[in-house]
Design a protein around this motif. Structure first.
Motif, PDB file in Angstrom:
ATOM      1  N   VAL A  74       1.049  -0.948  -0.051  1.00  0.00           N
ATOM      2  CA  VAL A  74       0.372   0.223   0.270  1.00  0.00           C
ATOM      3  C   VAL A  74       0.818   1.296  -0.168  1.00  0.00           C
ATOM      4  O   VAL A  74       1.890   1.291   0.159  1.00  0.00           O
ATOM      5  CB  VAL A  74      -1.208  -0.183   1.489  1.00  0.00           C
ATOM      6  CG1 VAL A  74      -1.737  -1.115   1.163  1.00  0.00           C
ATOM      7  CG2 VAL A  74      -0.164  -0.336   2.352  1.00  0.00           C
ATOM      8  N   ASP A  77      -4.618   4.120   6.530  1.00  0.00           N
ATOM      9  CA  ASP A  77      -5.838   3.647   5.822  1.00  0.00           C
ATOM     10  C   ASP A  77      -6.105   2.342   6.203  1.00  0.00           C
ATOM     11  O   ASP A  77      -4.880   1.396   5.675  1.00  0.00           O
ATOM     12  CB  ASP A  77      -6.827   4.140   5.249  1.00  0.00           C
ATOM     13  CG  ASP A  77      -8.195   3.688   4.734  1.00  0.00           C
ATOM     14  OD1 ASP A  77      -8.755   3.810   5.783  1.00  0.00           O
ATOM     15  OD2 ASP A  77      -8.518   4.626   4.229  1.00  0.00           O
ATOM     16  N   ARG A  78      -6.872   1.536   7.268  1.00  0.00           N
ATOM     17  CA  ARG A  78      -6.732   0.164   7.029  1.00  0.00           C
ATOM     18  C   ARG A  78      -7.034  -0.630   5.351  1.00  0.00           C
ATOM     19  O   ARG A  78      -7.479  -0.170   4.425  1.00  0.00           O
ATOM     20  CB  ARG A  78      -8.377  -0.280   7.798  1.00  0.00           C
ATOM     21  CG  ARG A  78      -8.440   0.204   9.355  1.00  0.00           C
ATOM     22  CD  ARG A  78      -9.596  -0.461  10.023  1.00  0.00           C
ATOM     23  NE  ARG A  78     -10.131  -0.013  11.438  1.00  0.00           N
ATOM     24  CZ  ARG A  78      -8.756  -0.032  11.802  1.00  0.00           C
ATOM     25  NH1 ARG A  78      -8.689  -1.994  12.094  1.00  0.00           N
ATOM     26  NH2 ARG A  78      -9.093   0.202  13.746  1.00  0.00           N
ATOM     27  N   VAL A  79      -6.690  -1.960   5.833  1.00  0.00           N
ATOM     28  CA  VAL A  79      -7.089  -2.898   4.717  1.00  0.00           C
ATOM     29  C   VAL A  79      -8.013  -4.130   5.054  1.00  0.00           C
ATOM     30  O   VAL A  79      -7.934  -4.379   5.742  1.00  0.00           O
ATOM     31  CB  VAL A  79      -5.667  -3.558   3.945  1.00  0.00           C
ATOM     32  CG1 VAL A  79      -5.440  -4.724   3.233  1.00  0.00           C
ATOM     33  CG2 VAL A  79      -4.927  -1.654   3.823  1.00  0.00           C
ATOM     34  N   GLU A  82      -8.483  -7.365   9.185  1.00  0.00           N
ATOM     35  CA  GLU A  82      -8.202  -5.845   8.482  1.00  0.00           C
ATOM     36  C   GLU A  82      -7.266  -5.995   9.241  1.00  0.00           C
ATOM     37  O   GLU A  82      -6.474  -7.009  10.200  1.00  0.00           O
ATOM     38  CB  GLU A  82      -9.777  -4.737   9.349  1.00  0.00           C
ATOM     39  CG  GLU A  82      -9.788  -4.845  10.437  1.00  0.00           C
ATOM     40  CD  GLU A  82     -11.518  -3.716  10.848  1.00  0.00           C
ATOM     41  OE1 GLU A  82     -10.481  -2.512  10.904  1.00  0.00           O
ATOM     42  OE2 GLU A  82     -12.103  -4.513  10.395  1.00  0.00           O
ATOM     43  N   GLN A  95      -8.671  -1.452   0.034  1.00  0.00           N
ATOM     44  CA  GLN A  95      -8.401  -0.193   0.536  1.00  0.00           C
ATOM     45  C   GLN A  95      -9.226   1.320   0.397  1.00  0.00           C
ATOM     46  O   GLN A  95      -8.704   1.695  -0.395  1.00  0.00           O
ATOM     47  CB  GLN A  95      -7.093   0.305   0.728  1.00  0.00           C
ATOM     48  CG  GLN A  95      -6.512   1.215   2.208  1.00  0.00           C
ATOM     49  CD  GLN A  95      -5.232   1.434   2.193  1.00  0.00           C
ATOM     50  OE1 GLN A  95      -4.387   1.426   0.343  1.00  0.00           O
ATOM     51  NE2 GLN A  95      -4.039   1.663   3.168  1.00  0.00           N
TER      52      GLN A  95
END
Length: 76
Positions: A3, A8-10, A24, A50
């Motif tokens: 990423v 930011d979360r995946v 996540e 994402q």
């Protein structure tokens, strides 16, 4: 998943699951990693998404049936 945004979360999900998926992760060092237990043998796809990033990542996986040998698991 590699990423560009470490803040930011995946979200990871198996084909047929909703976008909340099975796991996540918050990326670290440009990568997001999770562990996964297959729901069934056969060919399936794992997705990593994402939010607000493009493209999502899709990986084909051929899941075999495992045999527990005590210290390892061998797929047949």
């Amino acid at each position: 998943m590699t990423v560009d945004d470490n803040t930011d979360r995946v979200y990871f999900f198996e084909e047929g699951q909703g976008p909340t998926g099975f796991a996540e992760a918050i990326p670290s060092g440009g990568e997001a990693r999770v562990s996964w237990t297959p729901s069934r043998p056969g060919i399936t796809y794992i997705y990593a998404v994402q939010p607000d990033a493009w493209p999502e990542t899709r990986q084909v996986v051929d899941v075999g049936t495992g045999i527990d040998t005590g210290s390892a698991c061998i797929a047949i």
